[in-house]
Design an enzyme around this catalytic site. Sequence first.
Site, short mmCIF file in Angstrom:
data_model
loop_
_atom_site.label_atom_id
_atom_site.label_comp_id
_atom_site.label_asym_id
_atom_site.label_seq_id
_atom_site.Cartn_x
_atom_site.Cartn_y
_atom_site.Cartn_z
N HIS A 216 0.84 -1.20 0.00
CA HIS A 216 0.00 0.00 0.00
C HIS A 216 0.87 1.24 0.00
O HIS A 216 2.02 1.22 0.43
CB HIS A 216 -0.93 0.02 1.22
CG HIS A 216 -0.21 -0.11 2.53
ND1 HIS A 216 0.21 -1.32 3.02
CD2 HIS A 216 0.17 0.82 3.43
CE1 HIS A 216 0.81 -1.13 4.18
NE2 HIS A 216 0.82 0.16 4.45
N HIS B 203 0.77 5.35 1.23
CA HIS B 203 0.15 6.39 2.04
C HIS B 203 0.13 7.69 1.23
O HIS B 203 1.14 8.07 0.64
CB HIS B 203 0.95 6.67 3.31
CG HIS B 203 1.10 5.51 4.24
ND1 HIS B 203 0.36 5.38 5.38
CD2 HIS B 203 1.90 4.41 4.18
CE1 HIS B 203 0.71 4.27 6.01
NE2 HIS B 203 1.64 3.65 5.29
#
Length: 145
Positions: free
Chosen positions: A107, A109
């Site tokens: 992932h 941010h």
Amino acid sequence: MSLDGAYDPDNLFARILRGELPCAKVYEDADVFAFMDIFPQSRGHLLVIGKASRARNLLDVEPGDLAKLIAGVQRLARATRAALKPDGLAVSQFNGAPAGQTVFHLHFHVIPRYAHEPLRGHAQGTAADADELAVLARAIAAEID
Ligand code: AMP
């Protein structure tokens, strides 16, 4: 968890993707899914994840999947800028626990930065109010091209 190891299909983000856990969803298409970070380091902190890849980190991911994911990151970053008008915008990504990674589904941010506002701690503190996250998610979603 180090850089090595198997993908855990029951990791937190896999469960969010399957709808088993709630989230403040911002965006979803065939390739990517974006939602608000529950421990935001700043107002509007969101996460962008791939839907198909079982990569734990940047080192695992197929370049084609990464290309789709980073295009999603740019899209969400642009929408965040339009919605929240931050003074800056950080994009971060950690690989392995010693580097700060706490959820082992790749992932990115997207963290808006506001002048004179220090960054809050990473993955710690008090969970954000769900209603406030939903309001932010809607505001950002409204600016997605
Ligand atoms: P990382 O530490 O880079 O693996 O990022 C994981 C992120 O997930 C952290 O920023 C956490 O604050 C965030 N997080 C943890 N639990 C949740 C949750 N239930 N919903 C949304 N974000 C979460």
